[in-house]
Design an enzyme around this catalytic site. Structure first.
Site, mmCIF file in Angstrom:
data_model
loop_
_atom_site.group_PDB
_atom_site.id
_atom_site.type_symbol
_atom_site.label_atom_id
_atom_site.label_comp_id
_atom_site.label_asym_id
_atom_site.label_seq_id
_atom_site.Cartn_x
_atom_site.Cartn_y
_atom_site.Cartn_z
ATOM 1 N N TYR A 46 -53.799 11.618 28.294
ATOM 2 C CA TYR A 46 -52.908 11.134 27.565
ATOM 3 C C TYR A 46 -51.820 10.071 28.088
ATOM 4 O O TYR A 46 -51.726 9.052 27.463
ATOM 5 C CB TYR A 46 -51.693 12.407 27.061
ATOM 6 C CG TYR A 46 -50.631 11.920 26.225
ATOM 7 C CD1 TYR A 46 -51.023 11.581 24.716
ATOM 8 C CD2 TYR A 46 -49.418 12.002 26.447
ATOM 9 C CE1 TYR A 46 -50.059 11.201 23.948
ATOM 10 C CE2 TYR A 46 -48.503 11.449 25.678
ATOM 11 C CZ TYR A 46 -48.927 11.343 24.343
ATOM 12 O OH TYR A 46 -47.802 10.867 23.472
ATOM 13 N N ASP A 47 -51.751 10.133 29.257
ATOM 14 C CA ASP A 47 -50.759 9.206 30.011
ATOM 15 C C ASP A 47 -51.533 7.782 30.240
ATOM 16 O O ASP A 47 -50.943 6.892 29.782
ATOM 17 C CB ASP A 47 -50.298 9.602 31.561
ATOM 18 C CG ASP A 47 -49.644 10.903 31.597
ATOM 19 O OD1 ASP A 47 -49.218 11.359 30.316
ATOM 20 O OD2 ASP A 47 -49.298 11.481 32.507
ATOM 21 N N LYS A 50 -52.224 6.027 26.816
ATOM 22 C CA LYS A 50 -51.107 5.277 26.303
ATOM 23 C C LYS A 50 -50.660 3.826 27.116
ATOM 24 O O LYS A 50 -50.517 3.017 26.651
ATOM 25 C CB LYS A 50 -50.020 6.009 26.396
ATOM 26 C CG LYS A 50 -49.992 7.171 25.434
ATOM 27 C CD LYS A 50 -49.700 6.646 23.816
ATOM 28 C CE LYS A 50 -49.155 7.595 22.674
ATOM 29 N NZ LYS A 50 -49.208 7.161 21.534
ATOM 30 N N SER A 90 -40.328 23.075 19.604
ATOM 31 C CA SER A 90 -40.715 23.922 18.543
ATOM 32 C C SER A 90 -41.237 25.219 19.171
ATOM 33 O O SER A 90 -41.079 26.162 18.167
ATOM 34 C CB SER A 90 -41.918 23.119 17.936
ATOM 35 O OG SER A 90 -42.946 22.850 18.830
ATOM 36 N N GLY A 108 -37.583 26.001 35.354
ATOM 37 C CA GLY A 108 -36.775 25.764 34.120
ATOM 38 C C GLY A 108 -35.906 24.630 34.754
ATOM 39 O O GLY A 108 -35.083 24.220 33.584
ATOM 40 N N GLN A 110 -36.731 21.591 35.184
ATOM 41 C CA GLN A 110 -37.158 20.302 34.787
ATOM 42 C C GLN A 110 -36.455 19.647 33.683
ATOM 43 O O GLN A 110 -36.010 20.582 32.814
ATOM 44 C CB GLN A 110 -38.812 20.149 34.644
ATOM 45 C CG GLN A 110 -39.258 21.151 33.636
ATOM 46 C CD GLN A 110 -39.660 22.515 33.992
ATOM 47 O OE1 GLN A 110 -38.883 23.113 34.580
ATOM 48 N NE2 GLN A 110 -40.582 23.045 33.546
ATOM 49 N N PRO A 173 -43.967 16.400 34.864
ATOM 50 C CA PRO A 173 -42.717 15.805 35.406
ATOM 51 C C PRO A 173 -41.804 16.521 35.413
ATOM 52 O O PRO A 173 -41.212 17.426 34.754
ATOM 53 C CB PRO A 173 -42.456 14.696 34.089
ATOM 54 C CG PRO A 173 -43.961 14.746 33.337
ATOM 55 C CD PRO A 173 -44.524 15.946 33.471
ATOM 56 N N HIS A 174 -40.902 16.071 36.679
ATOM 57 C CA HIS A 174 -39.654 16.753 36.864
ATOM 58 C C HIS A 174 -38.381 16.262 36.192
ATOM 59 O O HIS A 174 -37.360 17.107 35.843
ATOM 60 C CB HIS A 174 -39.402 16.935 38.416
ATOM 61 C CG HIS A 174 -40.526 17.501 39.476
ATOM 62 N ND1 HIS A 174 -41.677 16.843 39.799
ATOM 63 C CD2 HIS A 174 -40.344 18.835 39.674
ATOM 64 C CE1 HIS A 174 -42.310 17.665 40.634
ATOM 65 N NE2 HIS A 174 -41.680 18.821 40.443
ATOM 66 N N ARG A 176 -36.890 13.350 33.132
ATOM 67 C CA ARG A 176 -37.267 12.648 32.037
ATOM 68 C C ARG A 176 -35.687 12.180 31.301
ATOM 69 O O ARG A 176 -35.294 13.107 30.635
ATOM 70 C CB ARG A 176 -38.070 13.050 30.920
ATOM 71 C CG ARG A 176 -38.625 12.145 29.852
ATOM 72 C CD ARG A 176 -39.570 11.045 30.430
ATOM 73 N NE ARG A 176 -40.946 11.669 30.238
ATOM 74 C CZ ARG A 176 -41.755 11.538 31.642
ATOM 75 N NH1 ARG A 176 -41.422 11.331 32.638
ATOM 76 N NH2 ARG A 176 -42.979 11.905 31.511
#
Length: 224
Positions: A46-47, A50, A90, A108, A110, A173-174, A176
Site C-alpha cells: 500500500y505505502d 501510493k 469503524s 495504544g 501510537q 507507524p508510531h 501521524r
C-alpha cells in the site's frame, strides 16, 4: 486513468495517503518530507503503491502536460464507512455498539489524526477548483493516541466498554499528524469538525445499519 486524462484533456485527481510518510522521523509531517518506508515490509504494497502513483502522476504532468492535483489524505471517518473494514474508528464504534471489547494493538500509545468526511470533501473540491498541483496534506491536526480514541468512543457510546490489548502489527507507524500550513495558505482550507462532534454522527449511522431503524429510534428516544 492518467492515459485517459491525457487523451481527453481532463484534470486528474490522485487521492494519495499519509502512508507515503511511512513511520515518520519528522513530526508533524510536511509535504516536503520524503518519508521513512520499509520497501519490503508487510505494509509496503500500500505505502509504495501510493508513492509510485504520485511518481507516475508527476511524470505525466511533467512529460505529457496533464493537469494533475495530488492530495495526501490522513485518517478519515464518518457515516457510510464499511462497518468491518478494519480501520480503527469503524472497529471501535462497531465493537462498542455490539458490546464487544475495543481491540487496541500494541500499547495504544501510537497516534493518528482523524478528520470528518465533509472536511475532506471540502478540501478535495478546493484542490480541484484551484490552480495548485500539490501535494497537499488533507487531514485534521488533532492528534489522538489509540487509547485516547478508545476513551472518546466509550464516552460517546458506552462508558463500560472494555479495552482489550493485542500484539501490534508489523511496521505500524508510531505517529501521524499532518502539517496543513500549505493547505491553509494556498487552498484557504482547514478542518472544522472536531472528533467529539463528528463521531456521534458516525455512531448514529452505524447504529442504524447494525441494529436497524427500530433499534436506532429506540436509542435516540432513550437518549432524549
Amino acid at each position: 486513468m492518467l492515459g485517459l486524462a491525457k487523451r481527453v484533456g481532463a484534470r486528474f485527481l490522485l487521492t494519495s495517503t499519509s502512508e507515503v510518510y511511512g513511520d515518520p522521523l519528522e513530526h508533524p509531517q510536511k509535504e516536503t518530507y520524503w518519508g521513512n518506508v520499509n520497501p519490503i515490509g508487510v505494509r509496503s504494497c500500500y505505502d509504495e503503491g501510493k508513492r509510485t502513483a504520485e511518481t507516475l502522476t508527476m511524470d505525466y504532468h511533467r512529460g505529457a502536460g496533464v493537469e494533475v492535483r495530488i492530495a495526501r489524505i490522513f485518517n478519515t471517518y464518518g457515516p457510510r464507512m464499511c462497518i468491518d473494514d478494519g480501520r480503527v474508528v469503524s472497529n471501535f464504534v462497531a465493537q462498542a455498539l455490539r458490546k464487544e471489547p475495543l481491540t487496541v494493538y500494541g500499547d495504544g500509545k501510537q497516534t493518528r489524526s482523524f478528520q470528518y468526511v465533509s472536511d475532506l470533501v471540502e478540501g478535495l473540491i478546493r484542490l480541484m477548483e484551484g490552480e495548485h498541483i500539490g501535494p497537499f496534506n488533507l487531514g485534521n491536526p488533532g492528534e489522538f493516541t489509540m487509547l485516547e480514541l478508545a476513551k472518546v468512543v466509550q464516552e460517546t457510546i458506552d462508558p463500560n466498554a472494555k479495552v482489550e490489548f493485542r500484539p501490534n502489527t508489523e511496521d505500524d507507524p508510531h505517529k501521524r499528524k499532518p502539517d496543513i500550513s500549505k493547505a491553509k495558505e494556498l487552498l484557504n482550507w482547514e478542518p472544522k469538525i472536531p472528533l467529539h462532534k463528528g463521531l456521534p454522527l458516525m455512531v448514529s449511522d452505524f447504529q442504524q445499519r447494525i441494529f436497524g431503524d427500530q433499534k436506532a429510534g429506540d436509542s435516540a428516544t432513550a437518549a432524549l
